[in-house]
Design a protein around this motif. Structure first.
Motif, PDB file in Angstrom:
ATOM      1  N   ALA A 112       0.585  -1.497  -0.129  1.00 40.30           N
ATOM      2  CA  ALA A 112      -0.008   0.065   0.024  1.00 40.30           C
ATOM      3  C   ALA A 112       0.766   1.750   0.282  1.00 40.30           C
ATOM      4  O   ALA A 112       0.609   2.676  -0.495  1.00 40.30           O
ATOM      5  N   PRO A 146      -2.628   8.161   2.746  1.00 38.40           N
ATOM      6  CA  PRO A 146      -4.342   7.617   2.762  1.00 38.40           C
ATOM      7  C   PRO A 146      -4.304   6.070   2.129  1.00 38.40           C
ATOM      8  O   PRO A 146      -4.925   4.617   2.487  1.00 38.40           O
ATOM      9  N   SER A 147      -3.159   5.943   1.408  1.00 32.80           N
ATOM     10  CA  SER A 147      -3.086   4.450   0.732  1.00 32.80           C
ATOM     11  C   SER A 147      -2.198   3.323   2.164  1.00 32.80           C
ATOM     12  O   SER A 147      -3.110   2.465   2.147  1.00 32.80           O
ATOM     13  N   PHE A 184      -2.682   4.126   5.120  1.00 27.36           N
ATOM     14  CA  PHE A 184      -3.686   3.568   6.083  1.00 27.36           C
ATOM     15  C   PHE A 184      -4.932   2.640   5.827  1.00 27.36           C
ATOM     16  O   PHE A 184      -5.132   2.193   6.555  1.00 27.36           O
ATOM     17  N   SER A 185      -4.535   1.988   4.941  1.00 30.87           N
ATOM     18  CA  SER A 185      -5.226   1.821   3.731  1.00 30.87           C
ATOM     19  C   SER A 185      -4.522  -0.269   4.248  1.00 30.87           C
ATOM     20  O   SER A 185      -5.880  -1.036   4.467  1.00 30.87           O
ATOM     21  N   GLY A 186      -3.329  -0.025   4.014  1.00 30.55           N
ATOM     22  CA  GLY A 186      -2.748  -1.064   4.383  1.00 30.55           C
ATOM     23  C   GLY A 186      -2.532  -1.930   6.187  1.00 30.55           C
ATOM     24  O   GLY A 186      -2.560  -2.309   6.567  1.00 30.55           O
ATOM     25  N   LYS A 218      -5.199  -0.945   7.828  1.00 28.47           N
ATOM     26  CA  LYS A 218      -6.113  -1.489   7.994  1.00 28.47           C
ATOM     27  C   LYS A 218      -6.707  -2.944   7.756  1.00 28.47           C
ATOM     28  O   LYS A 218      -7.354  -3.593   9.170  1.00 28.47           O
ATOM     29  N   ILE A 219      -5.718  -3.218   6.800  1.00 30.03           N
ATOM     30  CA  ILE A 219      -5.544  -4.553   6.557  1.00 30.03           C
ATOM     31  C   ILE A 219      -4.568  -5.484   7.529  1.00 30.03           C
ATOM     32  O   ILE A 219      -5.242  -6.762   8.227  1.00 30.03           O
ATOM     33  N   VAL A 242      -8.799   3.258  12.049  1.00 26.65           N
ATOM     34  CA  VAL A 242      -9.950   4.465  11.612  1.00 26.65           C
ATOM     35  C   VAL A 242     -10.466   5.839  11.841  1.00 26.65           C
ATOM     36  O   VAL A 242     -10.032   6.836  11.729  1.00 26.65           O
ATOM     37  N   GLU A 284      -6.972   8.038  11.997  1.00 22.97           N
ATOM     38  CA  GLU A 284      -6.994   7.999   9.480  1.00 22.97           C
ATOM     39  C   GLU A 284      -7.505   9.976   9.616  1.00 22.97           C
ATOM     40  O   GLU A 284      -7.001  10.529   9.404  1.00 22.97           O
TER      41      GLU A 284
END
Length: 256
Positions: free
Chosen positions: A136, A173-174, A176-178, A180-181, A237, A240
């Motif tokens: 990410a 943003p990317s 934080f997407s990683g 979350k996973i 989240v 983030e």
């Protein structure tokens, strides 16, 4: 308030599924050892709290430590591969290959190499956490606006200034997407690592319940794992929304 407005739909669906589960179990007279009802699972969760409380806290501690270390390693690897293209060309395929090794196969080898202590368990969690963050992060760095990058180079910005003032904010943003996973994976990684022979943890409690055919306790552990994953996801989240204020507010001051 917005969270409550958005959250009532999935909560309603979940409650509906539990009601259907409860009704069908009663209608078809399914035995408790085969498939307990939600009320039986809830009663078991309440009554067995003193038994699995220490296991729950042990898994939470292990998951958090593994997530923090795995996230740090993942971010470090992403930054190094981004800043040094030759390293990315060399090691990127190896990153992909590292995820093709089944954890359930690797786990016994880690026990042989490092024993039954904390280290092999952390290695398992790190392996499942660092990869999504690394990928990410690399994708986020590559998605930096080419026009802004050209403008900063024309303005005489150094490579370090370009990274911290342009590429890093745009990659958040990317990243934080990683995260979350990775946060959800960390709980499952902790449970798998506890199957190796730990003395406490949700994985240990699940193994004991399964071996003694206590199906209700097995479902309690399943719901605990799901709940922990949701809590960890919600925590990412939460941070983030506070770290990426420029995005949530609709502004474009990424370097402010």
């Amino acid at each position: 308030m917005s969270l409550l407005q958005k959250g009532w739909r999935p909560v309603s669906v979940l409650i509906l599924l539990l009601i259907i589960w409860q009704v069908l179990s009663r209608v078809f007279a399914i035995p408790e050892w085969l498939l307990p009802t939600p009320t039986q699972i809830g009663i078991e969760a309440w009554q067995s709290w003193p038994d699995y409380r220490s296991h729950l806290f042990a898994t939470i501690q292990l998951s958090i430590i593994g997530l923090l270390i795995g996230s740090s390693i993942g971010l470090g690897v992403a930054i190094c591969l981004h800043l040094v293209p030759k390293l990315r060309e060399t090691f990127y395929p190896l990153l992909i290959l590292s995820q093709n090794i089944p954890i359930i196969v690797l786990a016994p080898l880690l026990v042989i190499w490092f024993g039954f202590g904390l280290l092999p368990k952390l290695i398992i969690i790190i392996l499942v956490c660092f990869f999504p963050i690394t990928i990410a992060g690399l994708d986020g760095f590559r998605q930096t606006s080419g026009e802004l990058l050209h403008y900063m180079k024309m303005a005489g910005a150094t490579k370090r200034q370009i990274f911290w003032k342009l590429e890093w904010p745009h990659a958040m943003p990317s990243i934080f997407s990683g995260l979350k996973i990775a946060a959800t994976y960390s709980v499952m990684g902790a449970v798998i690592s506890e199957w190796l022979g730990a003395q406490d943890g949700i994985g240990v409690y699940m193994t004991l319940a399964s071996s003694s055919f206590r199906t209700a306790q097995v479902f309690v552990t399943i719901f605990l794992i799901m709940g922990l994953s949701l809590v960890f996801f919600a925590g990412i989240v939460f941070w983030e929304k506070r770290v990426i204020r420029w995005k949530t507010s609709g502004g474009g001051n990424a370097d402010g």
